[in-house]
Write a protein that holds these residues in place. Structure first.
Motif, PDB file in Angstrom:
ATOM      1  N   HIS A   1       4.646   2.003   1.708  1.00  0.00           N
ATOM      2  CA  HIS A   1       5.775   2.579   0.980  1.00  0.00           C
ATOM      3  C   HIS A   1       6.285   3.829   1.690  1.00  0.00           C
ATOM      4  O   HIS A   1       7.502   4.034   1.815  1.00  0.00           O
ATOM      5  N   GLN A   2       5.380   4.675   2.151  1.00  0.00           N
ATOM      6  CA  GLN A   2       5.780   5.899   2.851  1.00  0.00           C
ATOM      7  C   GLN A   2       6.510   5.569   4.152  1.00  0.00           C
ATOM      8  O   GLN A   2       7.504   6.207   4.495  1.00  0.00           O
ATOM      9  N   GLN A   3       6.024   4.576   4.861  1.00  0.00           N
ATOM     10  CA  GLN A   3       6.697   4.171   6.101  1.00  0.00           C
ATOM     11  C   GLN A   3       8.087   3.619   5.804  1.00  0.00           C
ATOM     12  O   GLN A   3       9.037   3.883   6.547  1.00  0.00           O
ATOM     13  N   SER A   4       8.224   2.875   4.726  1.00  0.00           N
ATOM     14  CA  SER A   4       9.533   2.339   4.330  1.00  0.00           C
ATOM     15  C   SER A   4      10.508   3.465   4.024  1.00  0.00           C
ATOM     16  O   SER A   4      11.668   3.428   4.425  1.00  0.00           O
TER      17      SER A   4
ATOM     18  N   SER B   1       0.826  -1.193   0.000  1.00  0.00           N
ATOM     19  CA  SER B   1       0.000   0.000   0.000  1.00  0.00           C
ATOM     20  C   SER B   1       0.868   1.254   0.000  1.00  0.00           C
ATOM     21  O   SER B   1       2.064   1.222   0.299  1.00  0.00           O
ATOM     22  N   LYS B   2       0.246   2.370  -0.329  1.00  0.00           N
ATOM     23  CA  LYS B   2       0.945   3.656  -0.330  1.00  0.00           C
ATOM     24  C   LYS B   2       1.495   3.963   1.060  1.00  0.00           C
ATOM     25  O   LYS B   2       2.636   4.423   1.206  1.00  0.00           O
TER      26      LYS B   2
END
Length: 86
Positions: A6-9, A2-3
Motif C-alpha cells: 500500500h505504501q509503495q502504491s 500488505s502495508k
C-alpha cells in the motif's frame, strides 16, 4: 495487500501525479522541452487507470494528501536548491 505494498502504491501515485503536473506546467519551447512534454502526455495516459484506482481510496480522495506531499517536496527542494553550473 500488505502495508508495504500500500505504501509503495501511494508513493507511485504521488510521484506520478507530481511528475505529470510539473510536465504540464512546462512552458519551454525548445525541442527537448517539447519532447519531454510529449512523453509526459504519453505517460499520463498510460498511468491514468492506475491513478484513478488509487485516487478513489478514501485517504487520498477525502483529504489534502497529494497537496501536502507536493508542498513537502517543494520545501525540501527550495531549501536545498543549488544552481547547476556546468
Amino acid at each position: 495487500m500488505s502495508k508495504k505494498h500500500h505504501q509503495q502504491s501511494h508513493k507511485i501515485a504521488v510521484l506520478s501525479y507530481l511528475l505529470i503536473t510539473e510536465l504540464n506546467n512546462i512552458k519551454a519551447n525548445s525541442l527537448l522541452a517539447k519532447e519531454i512534454i510529449d512523453k509526459g502526455e504519453q505517460l499520463e495516459k498510460s498511468l491514468e487507470p492506475m491513478l484513478e484506482v488509487i485516487f478513489d481510496s478514501k485517504q487520498i480522495s477525502k483529504g489534502t494528501y497529494l497537496n501536502q506531499m507536493g508542498y513537502q517536496i517543494e520545501t525540501v527542494i527550495r531549501k536545498n536548491y543549488e544552481r547547476i553550473t556546468e
